[in-house]
Scaffold this active site. Structure first.
Site, mmCIF file in Angstrom:
data_model
loop_
_atom_site.group_PDB
_atom_site.id
_atom_site.type_symbol
_atom_site.label_atom_id
_atom_site.label_comp_id
_atom_site.label_asym_id
_atom_site.label_seq_id
_atom_site.Cartn_x
_atom_site.Cartn_y
_atom_site.Cartn_z
ATOM 1 N N GLU A 1 45.923 61.263 54.287
ATOM 2 C CA GLU A 1 46.441 61.353 55.651
ATOM 3 C C GLU A 1 46.117 62.692 56.316
ATOM 4 O OE1 GLU A 1 48.533 60.198 59.147
ATOM 5 O OE2 GLU A 1 47.664 59.086 57.468
ATOM 6 N N HIS B 1 37.370 82.592 44.755
ATOM 7 C CA HIS B 1 37.715 83.606 45.762
ATOM 8 C C HIS B 1 38.709 83.065 46.790
ATOM 9 C CE1 HIS B 1 36.040 86.921 48.651
ATOM 10 N NE2 HIS B 1 37.210 86.490 49.081
ATOM 11 N N SER C 1 23.978 49.740 62.741
ATOM 12 C CA SER C 1 23.712 50.122 64.128
ATOM 13 C C SER C 1 24.984 50.026 64.963
ATOM 14 C CB SER C 1 22.628 49.239 64.734
ATOM 15 O OG SER C 1 22.994 47.876 64.649
ATOM 16 N N LYS D 1 17.787 53.298 62.386
ATOM 17 C CA LYS D 1 17.758 52.703 61.044
ATOM 18 C C LYS D 1 16.342 52.423 60.542
ATOM 19 C CE LYS D 1 20.834 50.023 59.482
ATOM 20 N NZ LYS D 1 21.533 48.760 59.192
ATOM 21 N N ASP E 1 18.763 43.698 54.894
ATOM 22 C CA ASP E 1 17.987 42.464 55.031
ATOM 23 C C ASP E 1 16.745 42.693 55.888
ATOM 24 O OD1 ASP E 1 18.961 40.890 58.035
ATOM 25 O OD2 ASP E 1 19.724 42.832 57.367
#
Length: 518
Positions: free
Chosen positions: A155, A205, A418, A451, A477
């Site tokens: 959350e 650190h 997309s 893509k 695909d």
């Protein structure tokens, strides 16, 4: 030199009067108050840690605002406003505090100064906090070779700028040095490599955290420390904080020594090909029938775009949608894209603007344009449909079982579509098999790239934190997407589902008809 009006008189920000002005003094008071709070939280004990805040003034652009910085090597909980340094926007000291009697040390500006200034320069921050909180130190020691801290499905991630509950938060880790200023270059490289980050961990650190304002920086600092502490405690319980369900860490024994075994490693006694560390899934034709998108989602968006724009026209979200659409349509008009029509200015009235927007959106949907402006608006329209139960996401029956199996094996699963990230979360959150988002580590859309471009997959491989692109398996695909992913070094499998388009002869890719075959 920036100028500011004070009591009706225009002054330079480095003038004596402005250096003693209320905005400057208020910022000094604020830093001393915050350091007392941070001391009680364990962030600045032992004189460690520091904070810096820009002097906010509406009349001065943020890059030109003065910088107030705490001193170094002092008891942070005992600092007073007069102990602060005043710096120019470029880091030059304009005013130093007066020395205090023994046993106080001579005043010295924060050793973190060069790092603070780098965050101001590269991130346009309004405030930067450096914490030595124990959780920010220990979380970098869990895996000494890790260059990143990753966590999801918590959350408090929502308190980090640009992140939601279902997102994966990634914080870069840099190696510590003997002197603070020596960290400046590696901090700058981390900021450049992780543009979405608002924090950088320093191993053994602490952490540097910045925000647009002191409130934003403080809020994020509290959330980061919570998440670091949660990861430490989950690790103590043997649970994996970096996966959606936070299930058991997968472990094994090698030569009698107990070690953690991550997905993608090869057991010494098993010479088979290692499993992928991450799987990236396309949606249309891979997890979901193409017909669902073309016959259900697209028509719903087309049929409801006018209602949505009219009902939400004055909302900030829709104003942003319209701004993106205006920019896209203008670009389409300049390129002579068919179906693009001019959108009148707001002065023409709501009805005319909405009418033009609807015409453009309908044309974009008909042409199946995979552009961010359209996808973002569609996502907002679909959200209403899912929330009203007018829509239900559809996935193939083998998908939920595969997602559960991969999760149990410690393999992270991401979506790359997309469609907007919002639309992706809606589809899997309101699916015909219930909420599947708990099995997904993150979502990528066209903001990461087209893509069909190789660089998009290279960016995804970089984002999911693998050592080599070949540790990522991509399922799609679309032949052109498969080619682009393979060129980036990813492993690729092509999905054969009912309604999918044909593949070229001798395409050269492994194919499956069900996720159960993987």
């Amino acid at each position: 030199m920036a100028a500011v009006a004070l009591n009706g008189v225009t002054l330079g920000t480095t003038s004596q009067a402005y250096l003693e002005s209320k905005p400057v003094n208020d910022t000094k008071v604020l830093i001393s108050d915050l350091c007392r709070q941070f001391y009680n939280l364990g962030w600045v004990s032992g004189t460690g840690g520091s904070i810096t805040i820009k002097v906010h003034d509406d009349s001065i652009p943020k890059p030109q605002q003065l910088v107030i910085m705490s001193p170094s090597g002092v008891q942070k909980e005992r600092m007073l406003p007069e102990d602060m340094y005043v710096l120019s926007p470029t880091g030059s000291v304009l005013r130093s505090p007066s020395p205090k009697p023994y046993p106080n040390k001579p005043p010295k500006c924060s050793d973190c100064g060069p790092l603070f200034m780098k965050a101001y320069e590269m991130c346009n921050a309004g405030a930067v906090i450096h914490s030595h909180g124990i959780e920010s130190c220990l979380v970098t020691m869990i895996n000494p070779s890790s260059k990143e801290f990753r966590i999801t499905h918590m959350e408090m991630i929502k308190g980090i700028k640009g992140h939601g509950y279902y997102d994966e938060l990634v914080v870069p880790i840099i190696e510590n040095t003997a002197y603070e200023y020596e960290l400046t270059e590696s901090l700058a490289k981390a900021i450049a490599a992780y543009p979405k980050a608002t924090a950088v961990l320093v191993r053994n650190h602490g952490v540097y955290i910045w925000g647009d304002s002191w409130i934003n920086a403080k809020t994020q600092a509290e959330c980061y420390h919570y998440l670091f502490d949660a990861a430490i405690k989950l690790n103590q319980l043997g649970l994996d904080w970096s996966t959606p369900l936070h299930g058991p860490i997968h472990s094994g024994r090698i030569k009698g020594r107990f070690v953690s075994v991550k997905a993608g490693t090869v057991d010494p006694d098993n010479k088979s090909k290692p499993a992928p560390r991450c799987i990236v899934l396309d949606i249309e034709g891979t997890t979901t029938p193409i017909s669902f998108v073309t016959d259900v989602l697209f028509p719903y968006a087309r049929d409801n775009v006018e209602r949505h724009l009219s009902e939400t026209y004055d909302s900030a979200e829709t104003k942003d949608d319209i701004k993106l659409l205006r920019s896209q349509v203008q670009d389409d008009l300049e390129k002579g894209v068919a179906g693009a029509v001019p959108i009148p200015s707001n002065e023409a009235g709501k009805e005319k603007v909405v009418c033009a927007l609807v015409a453009n959106v309908e044309s974009m949907i008909k042409a199946d344009h995979k552009i961010t402006a359209l996808k973002q608006l569609q996502g907002h329209i679909w959200r209403t449909g899912f929330e009203k139960n007018e829509l239900k996401g559809i996935v193939f029956e083998d998908v939920p079982e595969a997602l559960m199996k991969w999760h149990d094996e410690g393999i992270k699963v991401y979506i790359y579509s997309s469609g907007s990230r919002l639309a992706q979360r809606l589809l899997f959150g309101y699916s015909n098999y219930g909420d599947l988002r708990k099995y997904l580590s993150g979502f990528f859309d066209t903001t990461v790239g087209n893509k069909r471009e190789t660089k998009s997959y290279a960016e995804i491989a970089e984002s999911v934190g693998v050592d080599r692109p070949s540790e990522v398996l991509f399922l799609t695909d679309v032949f052109q997407e498969a080619v682009a992913a393979k060129a980036a070094g990813l492993e690729v499998i092509v999905s054969i589902r009912p309604g999918n388009g044909p593949l070229p002869d001798s395409h050269g890719f492994k194919t499956i008809t069900s996720f159960s075959e993987i």
